[in-house]
Enzyme design. Sequence first.
Site, PDB file in Angstrom:
ATOM      1  N   PHE A   1       0.822  -1.253  -0.051  1.00 19.77           N
ATOM      2  CA  PHE A   1      -0.100   0.010  -0.052  1.00 19.77           C
ATOM      3  C   PHE A   1       0.852   1.222  -0.021  1.00 19.77           C
ATOM      4  CE2 PHE A   1      -3.615  -2.583   1.698  1.00 19.77           C
ATOM      5  CZ  PHE A   1      -4.538  -2.247   0.812  1.00 19.77           C
ATOM      6  N   ASP A   2       0.606   2.056  -0.912  1.00 16.69           N
ATOM      7  CA  ASP A   2       1.117   3.429  -0.625  1.00 16.69           C
ATOM      8  C   ASP A   2       0.557   4.208   0.559  1.00 16.69           C
ATOM      9  OD1 ASP A   2       2.304   5.977  -1.471  1.00 16.69           O
ATOM     10  OD2 ASP A   2       0.073   6.819  -2.136  1.00 16.69           O
ATOM     11  N   LEU A   3       1.005   5.233   1.123  1.00 15.62           N
ATOM     12  CA  LEU A   3       0.384   5.724   2.054  1.00 15.62           C
ATOM     13  C   LEU A   3      -0.430   7.016   1.696  1.00 15.62           C
ATOM     14  CD1 LEU A   3       0.094   5.750   5.277  1.00 15.62           C
ATOM     15  CD2 LEU A   3       2.203   7.113   5.581  1.00 15.62           C
TER      16      LEU A   3
END
Length: 227
Positions: free
Chosen positions: A7-9
Amino acid sequence: MIKTVLFDLDDTILDFKTSERIALSKTLVKLNIEPTEEIIEKYSKYNISQWKRLELGEINREEVKVNRYKLLFDDIGVDASPKKATEIYEENLAHGHYFVDGAKQMLNSIYNDYDLYLVSNGAKRVQEGRLATADISHCFKGIFISEVVGFEKPNVKFFENVFSQIENFDREQTVIIGDSLSSDIKGGKGAKIKTVWFNPNGLECDDIVPDYQISSLDEIKPLLATL
């Protein structure tokens, strides 16, 4: 079958735009600059342009931090220190967080079923500060921040470093989910893993085409079940 989810943040899990606006406004006030809508928009434009240059390998992280304020201050005719502005801004940005709609609920609904990892191009100090108060770290088996890894997304070396630290890693069972075509999706495709573009604003794809596209985080759980 998917086992590993990257996951990107920023603007995928945590609402960076809101955090940025608040931190920037506080920074400008500290520098005796009125945080007008026009100035905030100018900063955002310069900030995005400098991060794009970083992704392309044209400049380094420290240059991003200073350049965006130098460009802004030159534009609005203000004699202020870009370096000081950066220090104040990062201090403000590291405190507090805001979630993208449905993010926390989504993570808590899937982390028992998949191995989740965070992969972020953000600054170490800022990301660690925000995660400390967000109460989501328990959802992730690992957190990879480019400043620590030594490479930025979409550089394949960033992904190779991440993969090397995941036990029994399998590309065929891995997907990346993020809001950036040029960072998350391009990086994922270069690393030969599945890609899911989080596109809540219904933007058009450019020459970077994701494998899957979603407009709401509520779509993630049912999508993963089909991959």
